[in-house]
Design a protein around this motif. Structure first.
Motif, PDB file in Angstrom:
ATOM      1  N   UNK A  26      -6.206 -32.756  53.875  1.00 21.55           N
ATOM      2  CA  UNK A  26      -5.281 -32.917  53.875  1.00 21.55           C
ATOM      3  C   UNK A  26      -4.867 -34.139  53.430  1.00 21.55           C
ATOM      4  N   UNK A  27      -5.743 -34.848  52.694  1.00 24.76           N
ATOM      5  CA  UNK A  27      -5.163 -36.014  51.664  1.00 24.76           C
ATOM      6  C   UNK A  27      -4.085 -35.704  50.589  1.00 24.76           C
ATOM      7  N   UNK A  28      -4.708 -34.679  50.599  1.00 20.30           N
ATOM      8  CA  UNK A  28      -3.260 -33.994  49.329  1.00 20.30           C
ATOM      9  C   UNK A  28      -2.371 -33.950  49.888  1.00 20.30           C
ATOM     10  N   UNK A  29      -2.079 -32.783  51.012  1.00 20.42           N
ATOM     11  CA  UNK A  29      -1.029 -32.416  51.719  1.00 20.42           C
ATOM     12  C   UNK A  29      -0.321 -33.436  52.172  1.00 20.42           C
ATOM     13  N   UNK A  30      -0.519 -34.381  52.055  1.00 18.39           N
ATOM     14  CA  UNK A  30      -0.059 -35.802  52.048  1.00 18.39           C
ATOM     15  C   UNK A  30       0.927 -35.731  51.939  1.00 18.39           C
ATOM     16  N   UNK A  31       0.758 -35.583  50.415  1.00 22.68           N
ATOM     17  CA  UNK A  31       1.877 -36.770  48.817  1.00 22.68           C
ATOM     18  C   UNK A  31       2.336 -35.392  49.065  1.00 22.68           C
ATOM     19  N   UNK A  36       8.215 -27.820  50.302  1.00 23.98           N
ATOM     20  CA  UNK A  36       7.162 -27.839  49.001  1.00 23.98           C
ATOM     21  C   UNK A  36       7.455 -26.682  48.574  1.00 23.98           C
ATOM     22  N   UNK A  37       7.221 -26.972  46.919  1.00 24.13           N
ATOM     23  CA  UNK A  37       6.432 -25.887  45.815  1.00 24.13           C
ATOM     24  C   UNK A  37       6.113 -26.221  45.040  1.00 24.13           C
ATOM     25  N   UNK A  38       5.004 -25.254  44.499  1.00 29.09           N
ATOM     26  CA  UNK A  38       4.129 -25.178  43.922  1.00 29.09           C
ATOM     27  C   UNK A  38       4.132 -23.806  42.780  1.00 29.09           C
ATOM     28  N   UNK A  39       4.431 -24.023  42.029  1.00 29.23           N
ATOM     29  CA  UNK A  39       4.208 -22.927  40.718  1.00 29.23           C
ATOM     30  C   UNK A  39       2.686 -23.263  39.792  1.00 29.23           C
ATOM     31  N   UNK A  40       2.280 -21.871  39.982  1.00 27.34           N
ATOM     32  CA  UNK A  40       0.941 -22.032  38.880  1.00 27.34           C
ATOM     33  C   UNK A  40       1.001 -21.242  38.253  1.00 27.34           C
ATOM     34  N   UNK A  41       0.984 -21.506  36.601  1.00 31.20           N
ATOM     35  CA  UNK A  41       0.439 -20.319  35.571  1.00 31.20           C
ATOM     36  C   UNK A  41      -0.819 -20.535  35.346  1.00 31.20           C
ATOM     37  N   UNK A  52       4.804 -21.473  48.810  1.00 31.07           N
ATOM     38  CA  UNK A  52       5.797 -21.979  49.068  1.00 31.07           C
ATOM     39  C   UNK A  52       5.499 -22.895  50.182  1.00 31.07           C
ATOM     40  N   UNK A  53       5.034 -24.207  50.727  1.00 29.84           N
ATOM     41  CA  UNK A  53       5.038 -24.880  51.807  1.00 29.84           C
ATOM     42  C   UNK A  53       3.265 -25.272  51.952  1.00 29.84           C
ATOM     43  N   UNK A  54       3.194 -26.278  53.061  1.00 27.24           N
ATOM     44  CA  UNK A  54       2.154 -26.411  52.338  1.00 27.24           C
ATOM     45  C   UNK A  54       1.320 -25.827  53.460  1.00 27.24           C
ATOM     46  N   UNK A  55       1.925 -25.238  54.228  1.00 27.38           N
ATOM     47  CA  UNK A  55       0.275 -24.072  54.181  1.00 27.38           C
ATOM     48  C   UNK A  55      -0.525 -23.187  52.911  1.00 27.38           C
ATOM     49  N   UNK A 109       7.644 -38.154  47.737  1.00 23.99           N
ATOM     50  CA  UNK A 109       7.080 -37.270  47.995  1.00 23.99           C
ATOM     51  C   UNK A 109       7.056 -35.826  46.721  1.00 23.99           C
ATOM     52  N   UNK A 110       6.202 -35.014  47.067  1.00 28.03           N
ATOM     53  CA  UNK A 110       6.319 -33.997  45.464  1.00 28.03           C
ATOM     54  C   UNK A 110       6.870 -32.340  46.598  1.00 28.03           C
ATOM     55  N   UNK A 111       8.321 -32.826  45.456  1.00 29.03           N
ATOM     56  CA  UNK A 111       9.423 -30.931  45.756  1.00 29.03           C
ATOM     57  C   UNK A 111       8.890 -30.106  45.142  1.00 29.03           C
TER      58      UNK A 111
END
Length: 596
Positions: A26-31, A36-41, A52-55, A109-111
């Motif tokens: 929860x604390x991480x998602x607040x950031x 937002x998008x997290x792309x991981x290789x 894509x998105x907090x969920x 905040x992270x985009x």
């Protein structure tokens, strides 16, 4: 006084580090920003995955955080921008690897966040201060030279000893991946039916040059010299690949054809039948990589009457170029890169040429594409601004496919304005133009379908001037001496060239493994944009490329020179981890929605 970009970025990283190490999702998602998008290789997911998105980020962290054990999030160099919009290069670690990341913050905040695995702990490349000594400085009888040891190893591999990985396809993709695997100590054999490395380039039509500029095209580790031409000729590229193969000491089996492959479930390895210089050889690798290009078999439409045609006809991949076509009529079916190049080649050699355009095509003038589309990443200007090849690759990857089209649209709006007269002249000549399904231009169209565009290096002017004729419409039939369109137009022809593209890469699997395996892997390329030739549902990453497929121990490697260079990093690390017996739990293996 406003916080500096460094303060903003490092504060965000510190907060992320604290939350992740405490397991406080929860604390991480607040950031993260609401968008937002997290792309991981590979680093978190052992996959290529965009969240894509907090969920979606929550779901990934709940599944993977305890195992990944991320830590050490720190700026790799000074951040840029301001407190409202900050960009940063970031180093981080996981329990098994070291990573490199790119971060964009909006109002703190992270985009977008791109995280990539760069090396496995304990299995680093022997480079820099860790390089091999190369010789033992004590004298013993019977010492073997470097050449003797190399030749002995080459003679054993594939016969007395089995490679861990076999790469089917020895073009630039297979060569670059093998170079990375060799540096990681993964025994690898490349299978290539041509006689020499680089022949896949040498065998194309003689006027072919790269349409992408030199800064975009480097191979791993060994960049082109700084006097290398911006657009290299195909034979020059072929020679470079041949020398690269020798310099990088790759186990390259030329004159070798893969005839069949099947997986031995009991042994956990592939049985790969090849014919090497006329002799059958059976290889038993643990991992099998198909690196047969950016596409599959040539796509040759079945037109009524084609068998009755009295002249020459062939696919663009078989077009030799050159020759004397004076007084001959040629019809080229297609209107993308190869079609334009071949029309220009035939016109240069005396032919009366007609291009048949069956659907709209995007055209970018080379100069405009280099300036507007690539200049900030791949150019002398970019290098002068500190944008290395490695940074450029990361920046290109840092925009997830969901938001890439909107980022690209302004580029092509500017291009349309700059080259308005050029486009007006093309339209006046009857050419059917587009800027992609949604105005997002060439690169997005390439990622969606791998076709539908031409980078203009001169052929468009031939169409504008009428030196190459243009016909629009569908082909109805072919007669003994003509191509007949659906409106009844007859185009006399002594030569027909089918510049009609290629099938999906998994088409090779149907013949070399089985149709069932090909369908289990599913369609390659495209990411589910629900645009022509890229059907939905949304998948968010290129299908089956450089990541685990739905067939265990089978991988697809390909793309242009830029993609082959960048993504081979992550494929090589995935293979190395498996060879060393590391746990590699794949997060959300991509489903196969489309068969061949």
């Amino acid at each position: 006084m406003a916080d500096s970009p460094n303060d903003v970025a490092q504060a965000w990283l510190d907060n992320l580090d604290e939350a992740l190490q405490a397991g406080n999702i929860d604390g991480a998602l607040e950031l993260f920003d609401d968008e937002c998008f997290w792309r991981d290789f590979v680093s978190f997911t052992w996959n290529l995955k965009t969240l894509e998105g907090k969920a979606e980020i929550r779901r990934m962290l709940e599944a993977r955080l305890a195992d990944v054990q991320p830590s050490g999030w720190n700026l790799a160099e000074d951040a840029t921008g301001d407190a409202a919009a900050t960009e940063a290069w970031v180093n981080f670690e996981t329990g098994t690897a070291r990573g490199w990341a790119h971060l964009r913050l909006r109002d703190g905040k992270c985009w977008t966040l791109l995280t990539t695995m760069q090396e496995l702990k304990g299995f680093e490349e022997k480079k820099g201060p860790n390089r091999d000594k190369g010789v033992a400085h004590h004298i013993t009888k019977g010492r073997k030279s470097w050449l003797e040891l190399k030749e002995e190893q080459e003679a054993r591999l594939g016969y007395e000893e089995q490679p861990y990985t076999v790469i089917v396809g020895g073009g630039q993709g297979g060569i670059g991946l093998a170079a990375r695997l060799r540096r990681l100590g993964v025994p690898t054999i490349i299978i290539e039916k041509n006689q020499r490395p680089g022949d896949s380039w040498r065998n194309r039509y003689k006027s072919l040059h790269l349409h992408d500029p030199v800064w975009y095209d480097h191979l791993p580790y060994l960049k082109f010299p700084d006097d290398w031409p911006v657009f290299a000729a195909k034979d020059k590229i072929g020679d470079w690949l041949e020398h690269y193969t020798r310099i990088m000491e790759l186990n390259y089996w030329s004159g070798t054809e893969c005839t069949k492959a099947r997986f031995d479930e009991a042994a956990g390895e592939w049985i790969v039948d090849v014919v090497r210089d006329g002799e059958p050889v059976t290889l038993r690798p643990k991992q099998l990589v198909f690196a047969l290009g950016v596409s599959g078999y040539p796509n040759i439409p079945k037109f009524d009457g084609a068998d009755s045609f009295l002249g020459q006809q062939h696919h663009s991949s078989r077009h030799p170029g050159g020759g004397d076509w004076t007084g001959k009529k040629a019809v080229v079916i297609g209107s993308n890169n190869s079609a334009h190049d071949i029309c220009a080649d035939l016109w240069e050699h005396g032919a009366d040429v007609t291009m048949v355009q069956r659907s709209s095509t995007h055209i970018s003038r080379s100069e405009s594409l280099m300036d507007l589309g690539l200049g900030d990443l791949y150019s002398e200007k970019a290098l002068a601004n500190g944008v290395t090849t490695e940074k450029a690759d990361m920046l290109f990857a840092s925009l997830p496919y969901r938001i890439l089209p909107d980022a690209q649209k302004p580029v092509y709006e500017k291009m349309a304005e700059r080259d308005a007269e050029f486009y007006s002249q093309l339209k006046a000549a009857g050419f059917d133009l587009d800027f992609g399904e949604d105005g997002s231009g060439l690169f997005v169209k390439y990622l969606r379908r791998g076709s539908g565009y031409y980078i203009d290096v001169g052929a468009s002017q031939l169409i504008i001037d009428g030196r190459v004729k243009l016909a629009n419409g569908q082909v109805d039939k072919i007669t003994g001496n003509a191509v007949v369109l659906d409106d009844g137009t007859e185009l006399e022809a002594d030569l027909i060239v089918y510049a009609t593209g290629f099938g999906s890469m998994n088409g090779w699997l149907a013949d070399l493994v089985s149709p069932e395996v090909a369908n289990q892997v599913g369609k390659c390329w495209g990411y589910g944009s629900d645009t022509p030739k890229d059907p939905g549902p949304w998948e968010g990453e290129l299908r089956n490329m450089w990541k685990p497929t739905n067939v265990e121990n089978l991988w697809i490697h390909g793309g242009n020179l830029h993609q082959s260079r960048h993504y081979s990093t992550y494929l090589a690390l995935q293979l190395k981890a498996r060879m060393e017996g590391l746990e590699t739990p794949v997060y959300e293996l991509q489903q196969s929605h489309h068969a061949r």
